[in-house]
Design a protein around this motif. Structure first.
Motif, PDB file in Angstrom:
ATOM      1  N   GLU A 212      79.140  53.360 147.610  1.00 18.02           N
ATOM      2  CA  GLU A 212      79.904  52.681 148.843  1.00 18.02           C
ATOM      3  C   GLU A 212      78.920  51.689 149.337  1.00 18.02           C
ATOM      4  O   GLU A 212      77.833  51.613 149.934  1.00 18.02           O
ATOM      5  N   GLY A 213      79.626  50.396 149.535  1.00 20.98           N
ATOM      6  CA  GLY A 213      78.858  49.348 150.357  1.00 20.98           C
ATOM      7  C   GLY A 213      78.954  48.020 149.687  1.00 20.98           C
ATOM      8  O   GLY A 213      79.480  48.055 148.346  1.00 20.98           O
ATOM      9  N   ALA A 214      78.467  46.888 150.221  1.00 24.55           N
ATOM     10  CA  ALA A 214      78.459  45.675 149.512  1.00 24.55           C
ATOM     11  C   ALA A 214      77.692  45.389 148.430  1.00 24.55           C
ATOM     12  O   ALA A 214      76.503  45.869 148.586  1.00 24.55           O
ATOM     13  N   THR A 215      77.972  44.613 147.457  1.00 28.47           N
ATOM     14  CA  THR A 215      77.203  44.277 146.343  1.00 28.47           C
ATOM     15  C   THR A 215      77.845  43.166 145.710  1.00 28.47           C
ATOM     16  O   THR A 215      79.420  43.035 145.600  1.00 28.47           O
ATOM     17  N   GLU A 216      77.317  42.179 144.813  1.00 33.12           N
ATOM     18  CA  GLU A 216      78.004  41.160 144.134  1.00 33.12           C
ATOM     19  C   GLU A 216      77.852  41.712 142.744  1.00 33.12           C
ATOM     20  O   GLU A 216      78.328  40.953 141.550  1.00 33.12           O
ATOM     21  N   ALA A 217      77.173  42.746 142.400  1.00 34.83           N
ATOM     22  CA  ALA A 217      76.889  43.196 141.091  1.00 34.83           C
ATOM     23  C   ALA A 217      78.063  43.747 140.458  1.00 34.83           C
ATOM     24  O   ALA A 217      78.935  44.552 141.145  1.00 34.83           O
ATOM     25  N   ARG A 218      78.494  43.284 139.187  1.00 29.36           N
ATOM     26  CA  ARG A 218      79.665  43.831 138.584  1.00 29.36           C
ATOM     27  C   ARG A 218      79.316  45.149 137.836  1.00 29.36           C
ATOM     28  O   ARG A 218      78.424  45.305 137.216  1.00 29.36           O
TER      29      ARG A 218
ATOM     30  N   SER B  68      77.863  29.875 147.569  1.00 29.92           N
ATOM     31  CA  SER B  68      77.132  29.944 148.718  1.00 29.92           C
ATOM     32  C   SER B  68      78.208  30.680 149.902  1.00 29.92           C
ATOM     33  O   SER B  68      77.670  30.942 150.928  1.00 29.92           O
ATOM     34  N   ILE B  69      79.295  31.042 149.371  1.00 32.96           N
ATOM     35  CA  ILE B  69      80.275  31.788 150.322  1.00 32.96           C
ATOM     36  C   ILE B  69      79.736  33.350 150.011  1.00 32.96           C
ATOM     37  O   ILE B  69      79.725  33.725 148.991  1.00 32.96           O
ATOM     38  N   ALA B  70      79.060  33.567 151.165  1.00 38.18           N
ATOM     39  CA  ALA B  70      78.440  34.821 151.049  1.00 38.18           C
ATOM     40  C   ALA B  70      79.375  36.189 150.990  1.00 38.18           C
ATOM     41  O   ALA B  70      80.246  36.376 151.853  1.00 38.18           O
ATOM     42  N   HIS B  71      79.808  36.435 149.696  1.00 42.46           N
ATOM     43  CA  HIS B  71      80.447  37.766 149.803  1.00 42.46           C
ATOM     44  C   HIS B  71      80.000  38.734 150.463  1.00 42.46           C
ATOM     45  O   HIS B  71      78.887  39.315 150.445  1.00 42.46           O
TER      46      HIS B  71
ATOM     47  N   GLU C  11      80.289  43.549 155.077  1.00 46.36           N
ATOM     48  CA  GLU C  11      80.202  44.945 154.809  1.00 46.36           C
ATOM     49  C   GLU C  11      78.827  45.159 154.508  1.00 46.36           C
ATOM     50  O   GLU C  11      78.080  44.162 154.114  1.00 46.36           O
ATOM     51  N   LYS C  12      78.080  46.256 155.033  1.00 42.89           N
ATOM     52  CA  LYS C  12      76.721  46.241 154.695  1.00 42.89           C
ATOM     53  C   LYS C  12      76.224  46.683 153.583  1.00 42.89           C
ATOM     54  O   LYS C  12      77.118  47.682 152.542  1.00 42.89           O
ATOM     55  N   ARG C  13      75.289  46.208 152.906  1.00 40.56           N
ATOM     56  CA  ARG C  13      74.620  46.418 151.699  1.00 40.56           C
ATOM     57  C   ARG C  13      74.076  47.933 151.501  1.00 40.56           C
ATOM     58  O   ARG C  13      73.532  48.311 152.558  1.00 40.56           O
ATOM     59  N   PHE C  14      74.314  48.663 150.612  1.00 35.91           N
ATOM     60  CA  PHE C  14      73.438  50.055 150.567  1.00 35.91           C
ATOM     61  C   PHE C  14      72.271  49.357 149.941  1.00 35.91           C
ATOM     62  O   PHE C  14      72.048  48.358 149.339  1.00 35.91           O
ATOM     63  N   PRO C  15      71.163  50.589 150.040  1.00 35.47           N
ATOM     64  CA  PRO C  15      69.785  50.105 149.917  1.00 35.47           C
ATOM     65  C   PRO C  15      69.552  49.538 148.362  1.00 35.47           C
ATOM     66  O   PRO C  15      68.627  48.525 148.304  1.00 35.47           O
ATOM     67  N   GLU C  16      70.002  50.100 147.479  1.00 37.80           N
ATOM     68  CA  GLU C  16      69.672  49.425 146.135  1.00 37.80           C
ATOM     69  C   GLU C  16      70.113  47.920 145.751  1.00 37.80           C
ATOM     70  O   GLU C  16      69.893  47.236 145.347  1.00 37.80           O
ATOM     71  N   SER C  17      71.401  47.892 146.424  1.00 35.44           N
ATOM     72  CA  SER C  17      72.066  46.515 146.308  1.00 35.44           C
ATOM     73  C   SER C  17      71.154  45.484 147.278  1.00 35.44           C
ATOM     74  O   SER C  17      70.822  44.349 146.815  1.00 35.44           O
ATOM     75  N   GLN C  18      70.879  45.880 148.584  1.00 35.14           N
ATOM     76  CA  GLN C  18      69.838  45.042 149.214  1.00 35.14           C
ATOM     77  C   GLN C  18      68.621  44.791 148.452  1.00 35.14           C
ATOM     78  O   GLN C  18      68.192  43.518 148.515  1.00 35.14           O
ATOM     79  N   TYR C  19      67.812  45.827 147.961  1.00 34.25           N
ATOM     80  CA  TYR C  19      66.654  45.472 147.157  1.00 34.25           C
ATOM     81  C   TYR C  19      66.936  44.564 146.058  1.00 34.25           C
ATOM     82  O   TYR C  19      66.092  43.312 146.112  1.00 34.25           O
TER      83      TYR C  19
END
Ligand code: HEC
Length: 157
Positions: free
Chosen positions: A95-101, A25-28, A32-40
């Motif tokens: 470039e941008g935020a994601t939690e995907a490894r 729940s700690i939003a990593h 930093e803004k997500r890039f579009p694929e990450s947001q999707y």
């Protein structure tokens, strides 16, 4: 009786999952803004979370709405059916935020197999919810929620 048994099965699953998510729940990366694929793909997973939350409420009885459990299970199944494809694009190094490894694309076959299982389990849950038999819904819900933590442990930051 059956309903109570199914409820306690559900609550077991709900509790496990609540524990599994407490650290998440700690939003990593919110700074930093997500890039579009990450947001999707993030938003596809958010559908899963919201459906889960409302199914849990309906099972606990903290919300009562006739017929909604089956509809939320459909939302869950629908989101699960998009999940694998939502991760298909290899975004390593973007470039941008994601939690995907990066391991998602390093071990794509394993990740894809996990997503296929999640999709199948969620589809079975939707079928059970449509049927309305609590003794089938409880175990199907537990099984579906069993996919979350193991994948997050491996593939989510
Ligand atoms: C096969 C892997 C896999 C499965 C199964 C899976 N997830 Fe995820 N999930 C991920 C990955 C990877 C991310 C990070 C995506 C990103 O940031 O680009 C994620 C992100 C999320 C997010 C977005 C918010 C956050 O904290 O990052 C939520 C909510 C979420 N998952 C809930 C669930 C729930 C609930 C289940 C089970 C019902 C589930 N997931 C099943 C891999 C999975």
């Amino acid at each position: 009786m059956q309903v109570n048994r199914a409820r306690s099965l559900f609550m077991g699953a709900v509790t496990c999952t609540a524990i599994a998510f407490s650290s998440a729940s700690i939003a990593h990366g919110d700074e930093e803004k997500r890039f579009p694929e990450s947001q999707y793909r993030h938003d596809v997973m958010e559908f899963v979370k919201y459906a889960y939350g409302n199914i849990a409420q309906l099972m606990k009885g903290t919300a009562e709405h006739d017929g909604h459990l089956a509809k939320h299970a459909q939302i869950m199944a629908s989101a699960a059916s998009m999940a694998k494809a939502a991760f298909e694009k290899d975004t390593r190094g973007m470039e941008g935020a994601t939690e995907a490894r990066d391991e998602i694309w390093e071990n794509w076959d394993d990740f894809a197999t996990r997503m296929d299982k999640f999709e199948a389990d969620a589809a079975a849950l939707a079928t059970a919810a449509e049927g309305g038999d609590m003794s089938e819904i409880g175990p199907a819900f537990k099984k579906t929620m069993g996919n979350c933590k193991s994948c997050h442990d491996e593939y989510r930051k």
